[in-house]
Motif scaffolding. Structure first.
Motif, PDB file in Angstrom:
ATOM      1  N   ASP A 135      24.108 -33.394 -13.157  1.00 45.55           N
ATOM      2  CA  ASP A 135      24.387 -31.849 -12.764  1.00 45.55           C
ATOM      3  C   ASP A 135      23.226 -31.028 -12.929  1.00 45.55           C
ATOM      4  OD1 ASP A 135      26.295 -30.283 -11.002  1.00 45.55           O
ATOM      5  OD2 ASP A 135      26.361 -29.401 -13.018  1.00 45.55           O
ATOM      6  N   ARG A 136      23.034 -30.931 -14.092  1.00 45.89           N
ATOM      7  CA  ARG A 136      22.045 -29.810 -14.659  1.00 45.89           C
ATOM      8  C   ARG A 136      21.347 -30.125 -16.118  1.00 45.89           C
ATOM      9  NH1 ARG A 136      26.900 -27.415 -14.933  1.00 45.89           N
ATOM     10  NH2 ARG A 136      27.423 -26.517 -17.044  1.00 45.89           N
ATOM     11  N   ILE A 137      20.540 -29.578 -16.413  1.00 44.64           N
ATOM     12  CA  ILE A 137      19.652 -30.007 -17.765  1.00 44.64           C
ATOM     13  C   ILE A 137      19.810 -28.645 -18.288  1.00 44.64           C
ATOM     14  CG2 ILE A 137      17.889 -30.746 -18.949  1.00 44.64           C
ATOM     15  CD1 ILE A 137      17.310 -32.673 -16.792  1.00 44.64           C
ATOM     16  N   ILE A 138      20.213 -28.488 -19.378  1.00 47.68           N
ATOM     17  CA  ILE A 138      20.242 -27.056 -20.190  1.00 47.68           C
ATOM     18  C   ILE A 138      19.386 -27.054 -21.317  1.00 47.68           C
ATOM     19  CG2 ILE A 138      21.563 -25.386 -21.387  1.00 47.68           C
ATOM     20  CD1 ILE A 138      24.112 -26.803 -19.906  1.00 47.68           C
ATOM     21  N   PRO A 139      18.118 -26.498 -21.297  1.00 43.98           N
ATOM     22  CA  PRO A 139      17.351 -26.464 -22.861  1.00 43.98           C
ATOM     23  C   PRO A 139      17.760 -25.449 -23.750  1.00 43.98           C
ATOM     24  CG  PRO A 139      16.390 -25.185 -20.924  1.00 43.98           C
ATOM     25  CD  PRO A 139      17.654 -25.736 -20.318  1.00 43.98           C
TER      26      PRO A 139
END
Length: 316
Positions: free
Chosen positions: A66-70
């Motif tokens: 869904d998404r990549i969060i740094p």
């Protein structure tokens, strides 16, 4: 019921926006009519995973990223939290591992859930253990790296050896090596000529060679005869008599050692002469007096001997 042109235009605009959103979501790979569970996994390196990347279980696609969060830690280290959706029809253990892998050399990175068959069932919003499998290219790189280092060391050693060889093989040494090779060639040619001559002698049954062989045969016969004579002489020796002679000689040597020991201890006349210092001095003095008497007799014979033709003695 009639709608005005403004209402028609607004409805068309709303439908267009909704359709665009739905198409955009579909292009991203999201399900439009099902509710998925969202899970999270933490990685230090996502290895090229992107939103909409495939999520599978045992090779079957069950969801997508869904998404990549740094996230940046206080010490400056960066890690990533990947949120991925899984169809709510699938349930698995919370201890399962989410692995990033490369299905092929030219394929994009994907994620797969390596199932664990113990522990509680994962629920929506749970964070799972993340892991990644090095790609084929990375594996090759890791295996080739030590080989490359060793090859570099070997090349450096070869280069150093070549440099040393160039330093040793200067113009003077090369000239000497050429001269040595020429001399070796001449020696080999000389051996070849000698070999041909020997072969010719053997092939032609040369009389000189036959004489040499005859002389060698005669020498061998003489040697065999001498060996036979010495063998017969050794056989004719009476071993018992020889042993008796050796025993007698040993007894004689023992007696001689006893005599010498007695003399050394001062036993017997000779021992007393050797060991008695006073007797030795008297004998030495008597010998000196005798020498003086003989010298005086030679110098003055008339003192001791008088001869008269007529029987009359005369004295000085």
């Amino acid at each position: 019921m009639k709608f005005s042109k403004e209402i028609k235009a607004g409805l068309i605009a709303v439908l267009s926006i909704v359709g665009f959103v739905l198409i955009f979501q579909f292009m991203k790979g999201k399900s439009l009519f099902t509710t998925d569970n969202i899970f999270y996994a933490k990685y230090s390196n996502v290895e090229g995973v992107e939103p909409a990347s495939k999520v599978s279980i045992n090779g079957l696609k069950v969801g997508q990223v869904d998404r990549i969060i740094p996230i940046t830690d206080k010490n400056g280290a960066v890690h990533f939290v990947v949120a991925f959706a899984v169809d709510n029809d699938f349930s698995f253990s919370k201890e399962s591992v989410v692995e990033v892998f490369e299905p092929g050399i030219m394929a994009a990175k994907e994620m797969r859930i390596n199932l664990a068959y113990k522990g509680a069932v994962a629920k929506d919003g749970d964070t799972l253990v993340g892991n990644y499998k090095p790609s084929l290219i990375n594996n090759l790189g890791q295996q080739v790296e030590p080989v490359k280092d060793k090859l570099q060391d070997v090349l450096q050693k070869v280069d150093s050896l070549a440099y040393s060889a160039n330093q040793v093989l200067d113009e003077k040494n090369r000239a000497e090596i050429r001269a040595l090779l020429l001399s070796l060639n001449r020696t080999v040619a000389s051996f070849e000529g000698t070999s041909r001559q020997a072969n010719a002698l053997v092939a032609n049954n040369d009389p000189r060679l036959q004489r040499v062989l005859d002389n060698a045969n005669v020498t061998m016969i003489s040697a065999n005869s001498a060996v036979d004579k010495y063998g017969r002489l050794a056989e004719s020796i009476d071993t018992q008599k020889l042993n008796q002679t050796v025993a007698n000689l040993d007894a004689t040597v023992s007696k001689l050692n006893n005599v010498i020991g007695g003399i050394d201890r001062g036993e017997g006349s000779l021992g007393k002469v050797i060991k008695d210092e006073e007797l030795y001095n008297n004998l030495n003095e008597a010998s000196n007096n005798l020498n003086k008497l003989i010298e005086d007799l030679k110098a003055n014979p008339k003192r001791y001997l008088n001869f008269s033709v007529f029987g009359k003695n005369t004295k000085d």
